[in-house]
Design an enzyme around this catalytic site. Structure first.
Site, PDB file in Angstrom:
ATOM      1  N   HIS A   1      94.238  64.785  47.580  1.00 48.14           N
ATOM      2  CA  HIS A   1      95.104  65.474  46.616  1.00 48.14           C
ATOM      3  C   HIS A   1      94.882  64.986  45.185  1.00 48.14           C
ATOM      4  O   HIS A   1      95.211  65.689  44.235  1.00 48.14           O
ATOM      5  CB  HIS A   1      96.576  65.353  47.021  1.00 48.14           C
ATOM      6  CG  HIS A   1      97.221  64.036  46.716  1.00 48.14           C
ATOM      7  ND1 HIS A   1      97.390  63.050  47.660  1.00 48.14           N
ATOM      8  CD2 HIS A   1      97.740  63.541  45.570  1.00 48.14           C
ATOM      9  CE1 HIS A   1      97.992  62.005  47.116  1.00 48.14           C
ATOM     10  NE2 HIS A   1      98.218  62.282  45.844  1.00 48.14           N
TER      11      HIS A   1
ATOM     12  N   ASP B   1      94.030  63.459  53.966  1.00 50.71           N
ATOM     13  CA  ASP B   1      94.238  63.215  52.543  1.00 50.71           C
ATOM     14  C   ASP B   1      93.264  62.178  52.006  1.00 50.71           C
ATOM     15  O   ASP B   1      93.628  61.330  51.182  1.00 50.71           O
ATOM     16  CB  ASP B   1      95.681  62.786  52.249  1.00 50.71           C
ATOM     17  CG  ASP B   1      96.025  62.921  50.758  1.00 50.71           C
ATOM     18  OD1 ASP B   1      95.378  63.747  50.081  1.00 50.71           O
ATOM     19  OD2 ASP B   1      96.905  62.195  50.281  1.00 50.71           O
TER      20      ASP B   1
ATOM     21  N   SER C   1      98.311  56.736  44.228  1.00 53.24           N
ATOM     22  CA  SER C   1      97.616  57.484  45.275  1.00 53.24           C
ATOM     23  C   SER C   1      96.124  57.190  45.262  1.00 53.24           C
ATOM     24  O   SER C   1      95.472  57.275  44.218  1.00 53.24           O
ATOM     25  CB  SER C   1      97.835  58.990  45.076  1.00 53.24           C
ATOM     26  OG  SER C   1      99.177  59.331  45.254  1.00 53.24           O
TER      27      SER C   1
END
Length: 315
Positions: free
Chosen positions: A62, A92, A169
């Site tokens: 993402h 992911d 992230s």
């Protein structure tokens, strides 16, 4: 008793904890890079983890989704472009190649199957643009799942209370030895201490597939599950040596698992002759060559050991 050992002082314990965290950060932080992207949706940023000295970098899918330009910045301030080698939204994870001739400090991927709830976990990343930020906590739970961008659950996540914020992230979650035990992926907004990371073992599997094929070709059974202890009385009764198996959650109606007769609540202990101690084992087995090949699934159902034939489909 005059000769009784003295209990450790709080200050001693704090110092040992501080030492463990600082040493872990010193070992792992140089391998964590800032990831900046430009694309149709504008600019964004996140973190990445260098996994080979020649510039392979793991980050989140993402983080780089829709990127037309990607740039990496090291802890020492070196900046260079990167290109996307492969992307796997189902976990992911994405793999980048740093476009530099310099050797980069690479992290060591640990064995996430050896994790225990309560052990120290250190998160390193670039939250809110503040590079090389370190937070520490513990492994709160194992085997969690969250809905992925494509609708398929991201399985076998590590839950931690090490604070994560936007920009973390794709960063590293490491143990006290500085080994990467997970790639930070998500936090739950509005909740305290609910943060998640993709396990290092899953990352290692995806890394190999992306390097080899540029994508992850998968077989599927149409089920969800989590690691669960095998009741000792059933293990003894059936001669099972493993301590854990995969507890089946949702079984998709009409999917391969459903057609084979697998049910919600079954404990999947083996498939195709391979022991299934958790989600990692099943994901590792569900490679592209399993598509269309009949395999025997061994399950515990209400104490009975059953053998069912299942034919995985291609995702």
């Amino acid at each position: 008793m005059l000769d009784a050992p003295l209990a450790p002082q709080d200050s001693d314990l704090l110092d040992a904890y501080s030492t463990a965290v600082t040493q872990a950060a010193a070992r792992a932080a140089p391998s964590v890079v800032h990831v900046a992207i430009e694309g149709a949706r504008g600019r964004g940023s996140g973190s990445g983890v260098v996994v080979t000295p020649d510039g392979l970098v793991l980050t989140n899918s993402h983080v780089v989704a829709g990127a037309s330009r990607i740039a990496l910045t090291t802890t020492e301030g070196a900046r260079f472009a990167a290109r996307l080698l492969g992307d796997d939204p189902d976990t992911d994870l994405a793999l980048l190649r740093a476009e530099t001739q310099a050797a980069l400090p690479a992290a060591e991927l640990g064995d996430s199957a050896a994790l225990r709830v309560g052990q120290v976990a250190v998160a390193i990343g670039n939250p809110l643009g503040f590079s090389s930020t370190v937070t520490a906590g513990v492994v709160s739970a194992l085997g969690r799942s969250l809905a992925g961008r494509g609708g398929r659950p991201i399985e076998d996540l590590i839950q931690t209370d090490a604070a994560l914020n936007p920009g973390n992230s794709g960063g590293a979650l490491v143990d006290t030895q500085g080994r990467v035990i997970g790639i930070s992926t998500a936090m739950i907004g509005g909740a305290q201490g609910l943060c998640f990371a993709v396990t290092a073992n899953t990352a290692r599997l995806v890394l190999g597939q992306l390097v080899r094929f540029g994508r992850v070709r998968r077989a599927v059974l149409g089920l969800t599950g989590q690691r669960e202890a095998v009741p000792r009385r059933f293990a003894r009764a059936h001669g099972l040596a493993q301590a854990t198996a995969l507890l089946l959650g949702e079984v998709v109606k009409g999917g391969p698992a459903d057609r084979a007769g697998l049910e919600h609540g079954d404990l999947l202990v083996a498939i195709g002759g391979q022991v299934v101690a958790g989600v990692d084992d099943l994901l590792r087995w569900l490679t592209g060559e399993r598509v269309g090949a009949t395999a025997e699934a061994v399950v515990l159902r209400r104490g009975d050991l059953r053998r069912l034939l299942v034919v995985p489909a291609e995702r």
